[in-house]
Design a protein around this motif. Structure first.
Motif, PDB file in Angstrom:
ATOM      1  N   GLY A   1       0.790  -1.237   0.000  1.00  0.00           N
ATOM      2  CA  GLY A   1       0.000   0.000   0.000  1.00  0.00           C
ATOM      3  C   GLY A   1       0.816   1.278   0.000  1.00  0.00           C
ATOM      4  N   ARG A   2       2.117   1.203   0.282  1.00  0.00           N
ATOM      5  CA  ARG A   2       2.919   2.434   0.368  1.00  0.00           C
ATOM      6  C   ARG A   2       3.170   3.055  -1.003  1.00  0.00           C
ATOM      7  N   SER A   3       3.378   2.246  -2.026  1.00  0.00           N
ATOM      8  CA  SER A   3       3.617   2.806  -3.356  1.00  0.00           C
ATOM      9  C   SER A   3       2.408   3.559  -3.873  1.00  0.00           C
ATOM     10  N   GLU A   4       1.207   3.082  -3.518  1.00  0.00           N
ATOM     11  CA  GLU A   4      -0.013   3.802  -3.922  1.00  0.00           C
ATOM     12  C   GLU A   4      -0.135   5.113  -3.147  1.00  0.00           C
ATOM     13  N   LYS A   5       0.248   5.104  -1.900  1.00  0.00           N
ATOM     14  CA  LYS A   5       0.161   6.314  -1.076  1.00  0.00           C
ATOM     15  C   LYS A   5       1.244   7.320  -1.445  1.00  0.00           C
ATOM     16  N   TYR A   6       2.431   6.819  -1.848  1.00  0.00           N
ATOM     17  CA  TYR A   6       3.554   7.685  -2.217  1.00  0.00           C
ATOM     18  C   TYR A   6       4.015   7.313  -3.631  1.00  0.00           C
ATOM     19  N   PRO A   7       3.203   7.637  -4.647  1.00  0.00           N
ATOM     20  CA  PRO A   7       3.509   7.189  -6.014  1.00  0.00           C
ATOM     21  C   PRO A   7       4.791   7.776  -6.587  1.00  0.00           C
ATOM     22  N   GLY A   8       5.253   8.888  -6.038  1.00  0.00           N
ATOM     23  CA  GLY A   8       6.460   9.501  -6.572  1.00  0.00           C
ATOM     24  C   GLY A   8       7.756   8.925  -6.038  1.00  0.00           C
ATOM     25  N   VAL A   9       7.671   7.986  -5.095  1.00  0.00           N
ATOM     26  CA  VAL A   9       8.873   7.427  -4.481  1.00  0.00           C
ATOM     27  C   VAL A   9       9.319   6.174  -5.234  1.00  0.00           C
ATOM     28  N   ALA A  10      10.529   6.211  -5.754  1.00  0.00           N
ATOM     29  CA  ALA A  10      11.104   5.041  -6.425  1.00  0.00           C
ATOM     30  C   ALA A  10      11.628   4.082  -5.356  1.00  0.00           C
ATOM     31  N   VAL A  11      11.152   2.836  -5.404  1.00  0.00           N
ATOM     32  CA  VAL A  11      11.465   1.877  -4.344  1.00  0.00           C
ATOM     33  C   VAL A  11      12.226   0.676  -4.895  1.00  0.00           C
ATOM     34  N   GLU A  12      13.302   0.338  -4.223  1.00  0.00           N
ATOM     35  CA  GLU A  12      14.038  -0.892  -4.484  1.00  0.00           C
ATOM     36  C   GLU A  12      13.978  -1.735  -3.221  1.00  0.00           C
ATOM     37  N   HIS A  13      13.633  -3.000  -3.340  1.00  0.00           N
ATOM     38  CA  HIS A  13      13.619  -3.818  -2.130  1.00  0.00           C
ATOM     39  C   HIS A  13      14.580  -4.993  -2.270  1.00  0.00           C
ATOM     40  N   THR A  14      15.261  -5.274  -1.163  1.00  0.00           N
ATOM     41  CA  THR A  14      16.298  -6.298  -1.140  1.00  0.00           C
ATOM     42  C   THR A  14      16.093  -7.196   0.070  1.00  0.00           C
ATOM     43  N   VAL A  15      16.086  -8.503  -0.157  1.00  0.00           N
ATOM     44  CA  VAL A  15      16.012  -9.475   0.928  1.00  0.00           C
ATOM     45  C   VAL A  15      17.300 -10.287   0.888  1.00  0.00           C
ATOM     46  N   VAL A  16      18.040 -10.262   2.000  1.00  0.00           N
ATOM     47  CA  VAL A  16      19.323 -10.962   2.047  1.00  0.00           C
ATOM     48  C   VAL A  16      19.357 -11.908   3.240  1.00  0.00           C
ATOM     49  N   ARG A  17      20.105 -12.962   3.098  1.00  0.00           N
ATOM     50  CA  ARG A  17      20.298 -13.881   4.213  1.00  0.00           C
ATOM     51  C   ARG A  17      21.562 -13.481   4.963  1.00  0.00           C
ATOM     52  N   GLY A  18      21.406 -13.156   6.223  1.00  0.00           N
ATOM     53  CA  GLY A  18      22.535 -12.718   7.028  1.00  0.00           C
ATOM     54  C   GLY A  18      22.053 -11.875   8.190  1.00  0.00           C
ATOM     55  N   GLY A  19      22.974 -11.411   9.012  1.00  0.00           N
ATOM     56  CA  GLY A  19      22.631 -10.611  10.170  1.00  0.00           C
ATOM     57  C   GLY A  19      22.150  -9.226   9.778  1.00  0.00           C
ATOM     58  N   ALA A  20      21.101  -8.746  10.447  1.00  0.00           N
ATOM     59  CA  ALA A  20      20.521  -7.454  10.104  1.00  0.00           C
ATOM     60  C   ALA A  20      21.498  -6.316  10.335  1.00  0.00           C
ATOM     61  N   ARG A  21      22.184  -6.337  11.468  1.00  0.00           N
ATOM     62  CA  ARG A  21      23.064  -5.196  11.766  1.00  0.00           C
ATOM     63  C   ARG A  21      24.214  -5.110  10.775  1.00  0.00           C
ATOM     64  N   GLU A  22      24.803  -6.257  10.423  1.00  0.00           N
ATOM     65  CA  GLU A  22      25.904  -6.245   9.474  1.00  0.00           C
ATOM     66  C   GLU A  22      25.446  -5.770   8.090  1.00  0.00           C
TER      67      GLU A  22
END
Length: 295
Positions: free
Chosen positions: A222-243
């Motif tokens: 729902g965020r892209s519809e609410k903020y249509p001008g924001v270019a979004v890249e999403h990344t899912v990685v296996r590993g520790g969040a902090r690192e």
């Protein structure tokens, strides 16, 4: 009238860097900026009946006046269109800034002020404020960056939704691209029903990865519809969040995280990942508490 951006100053170079960034934040929000200094007077060293500001002329009053005036002038030079006010409030820095946060859109502080102990990477005020503030807190880790990308740490927790909303809104205000990053390990995976809770590796190959991809999609829904001008890249990685987030922050102008996500102990206001990012990220860090989702 829009709530102001508040910046805490103590005369340190870190707090002056915070003034620069706070002025820009006030400009993009179309609001005022309040420069705040917390005056913590060591009473046990003060002669009876003595004002903490000293005599009407000279002394501590003049020193604080010059410090605050420098910060105000720096803010006005950075963003001449922003209305800048100032306040000197008696009290401990954390108490003063926490109080100011109840009527602010954002509180900005340096990562370490004049009162920090030698060897500490992050002043205690910044850590505690991030845990107790009534609004999002932006901590300037290093010299403010010119990188435009906003990096969002996604953990899929209900309280993390506030950070997602803040990051999208911030990207829209700045006209910046947004990179959403979710990191997972075998033991933090979000499978709704594992075959064996104690042995997640017994799940079919790829099932854990698919579940984490779904978690990311649901967190951003729902965020892209609410903020249509924001270019979004999403990344899912296996590993520790902090690192993963610390490394990704090298290319970001701002890192946004929730105060506490999945796996946090009940009662903790600031999670271990958020604390690590406040100490080691390579760009400013915004910490957003879950209760701040719709400020």
């Amino acid at each position: 009238m829009n709530a102001p951006v508040v910046v805490g100053v103590d005369g340190s170079s870190s707090s002056l860097d915070a003034v620069d960034l706070a002025a820009r934040e006030a400009k993009v929000r179309g609001c005022g900026l309040t420069v705040v200094h917390a005056l913590s007077w060591p009473k046990k060293h003060a002669p009876p009946g003595t004002s903490p500001l000293g005599q009407p002329e000279g002394g501590l009053r003049d020193m604080i006046g010059r410090m605050v005036a420098e910060a105000v002038e720096r803010a006005r030079s950075a963003e001449p269109e922003v209305q800048v006010t100032n306040a000197v409030v008696t009290g401990e820095p954390l108490t003063v800034l926490q109080g100011q946060s109840s009527k602010a859109a954002l509180v900005v502080v340096g990562s370490r002020g004049l009162g920090g102990f030698a060897g500490l990477l992050l002043g205690s005020t910044a850590v505690h404020l991030a845990a107790h503030s009534h609004c999002p807190v932006l901590v300037v880790r290093e010299q403010p960056r010119t990188a435009r990308q906003i990096l969002l740490g996604v953990d899929g927790s209900p309280v993390g939704d506030a950070a997602v909303e803040f990051a999208f809104a911030e990207a829209a205000l700045r006209g910046s691209p947004l990179r959403a990053l979710h990191a997972w390990t075998m033991w933090s995976a979000s499978m709704p029903a594992l075959q064996d809770d104690s042995m997640p590796y017994t799940n079919p190959a790829g099932e854990l990865e698919d579940a984490e991809e779904r978690l990311m999609a649901e967190a951003l829904a729902g965020r892209s519809e609410k903020y249509p001008g924001v270019a979004v890249e999403h990344t899912v990685v296996r590993g520790g969040a902090r690192e993963a987030l610390i490394e990704a922050s090298r290319d970001a102008g701002l890192l946004v995280v929730g105060a506490r996500g999945r796996g946090g102990f009940a009662g903790l206001l600031l999670g271990s990942v958020s604390q690590a990012l406040l100490q080691h990220a390579h760009c400013p860090v915004a910490v957003v508490r879950g209760s701040d989702a719709h400020r």
